[in-house]
Design an enzyme around this catalytic site. Structure first.
Site, PDB file in Angstrom:
ATOM      1  N   CYS A   1       0.812  -1.118   0.043  1.00  0.00           N
ATOM      2  CA  CYS A   1      -0.157   0.027   0.119  1.00  0.00           C
ATOM      3  C   CYS A   1       0.757   1.196   0.033  1.00  0.00           C
ATOM      4  CB  CYS A   1      -0.848  -0.030   1.397  1.00  0.00           C
ATOM      5  SG  CYS A   1      -1.894   1.708   1.483  1.00  0.00           S
TER       6      CYS A   1
ATOM      7  N   ASP B   1       0.004  -6.124  -0.016  1.00  0.00           N
ATOM      8  CA  ASP B   1      -1.248  -6.337  -0.843  1.00  0.00           C
ATOM      9  C   ASP B   1      -0.970  -7.875  -1.728  1.00  0.00           C
ATOM     10  OD1 ASP B   1      -2.800  -4.365   0.021  1.00  0.00           O
ATOM     11  OD2 ASP B   1      -1.686  -2.856  -1.387  1.00  0.00           O
TER      12      ASP B   1
ATOM     13  N   HIS C   1      -3.828  -1.209  -5.927  1.00  0.00           N
ATOM     14  CA  HIS C   1      -4.176  -2.374  -6.851  1.00  0.00           C
ATOM     15  C   HIS C   1      -4.375  -2.243  -8.409  1.00  0.00           C
ATOM     16  CE1 HIS C   1      -5.164  -3.327  -2.877  1.00  0.00           C
ATOM     17  NE2 HIS C   1      -5.317  -4.418  -3.172  1.00  0.00           N
TER      18      HIS C   1
END
Length: 276
Positions: free
Chosen positions: A184, A191, A223
């Protein structure tokens, strides 16, 4: 760090608000990250969606009885904004002690608030636990590259220079890896995800693809931007007739995020994987 993210609730202590508060949603413009990749809203080379699945959706009936369900949210990849994930979670928690007439009112409320935050209509589906149980767990298509014998020492940034192909041959294939990991950009928390590449174009060297995916391991980004970067790097290398890249990320705080980017119109299979 994204210039707007420092003003979001991510990485900060937050009060738990259990009654409906749409102002908790924190939009972050995609434009800055598109610019890093040399893109604008007018030059996006892909179509796509971001599928968010919420496993902690609850509200009250008029009688005061709670309901639990699973929410599926479809955010267009070309929408002006992403929705910062912690703010999304805080907003959903604000439904917990709020009474709604029925499921349709909940869905309409979610559609209105999320569309306003994203800057484009967001699809919402509220599903029962029985619906999800009936679907079971999905497997990724194509060849898994994770067992290839490779030596890796680069983890700090995505390295497209690792990718190799044979431009003298054209194939159509699907590859996947469960070794995608990034961090992150605000909290530096990991992640974890699985990534799929489907294409018709110059033959991608499988070992180099695995090395490239692992090079994201200490990279900090959201993401959506990780998937977009992979899409652009492969498009540049393979010059494909068609290309689809998507990732299925492991949930955090009851939410998983699944970005899909493609040169084609997509019929997305949103069934969860074993790690989801």
């Amino acid at each position: 760090m994204h210039p707007a993210a420092e003003h979001s609730p991510l990485g900060k202590s937050s009060e738990y608000i259990a009654t409906y508060t749409p102002s908790l949603l924190f939009p972050i413009a995609r434009a800055a990250k598109w610019a890093e990749l040399g893109l604008t809203a007018q030059t996006l080379p892909y179509k796509g969606v971001d599928f968010w699945n919420c496993y902690e959706l609850s509200w009250l009936l008029p009688s005061g009885k709670p309901v639990v369900a699973i929410g599926e949210f479809c955010i267009p990849a070309e929408s002006p904004n992403i929705i910062e994930s912690k703010s999304f979670k805080l907003y959903l928690n604000s439904l917990n002690q709020t009474a709604f007439a029925d499921r349709q009112q909940v869905q309409a409320t979610l559609e209105k608030d999320l569309s306003a935050a994203a800057g484009m209509p967001v699809g919402v589906r509220i599903r029962s636990l029985a619906d999800i149980e009936g679907e079971g767990v999905a497997s990724l298509p194509g060849t898994c590259v994770d067992d290839l014998d490779v030596s890796i020492s680069s983890y700090d940034r995505p390295q497209p220079e690792l990718l190799r192909c044979d431009a003298s041959r054209v194939v159509e294939e699907s590859l996947h890896s469960h070794l995608l990991k990034s961090n992150c950009p605000v909290t530096s928390q990991p992640d974890w995800g699985s990534v799929v590449v489907q294409y018709r174009g110059a033959v991608l060297d499988h070992a180099s693809f695995l090395e490239y995916i692992v090079s994201f391991r200490q990279h900090s980004d959201f993401h959506e931007q990780c998937v977009e970067r992979i899409f652009l790097d492969l498009q540049c290398l393979l010059k494909p007739e068609h290309l689809t890249v998507y990732a299925r990320y492991v949930r955090r705080g009851g939410l998983d995020i699944n970005p899909y980017r493609s040169t084609e119109m997509l019929d997305v299979d949103n069934r969860r994987l074993a790690r989801q």
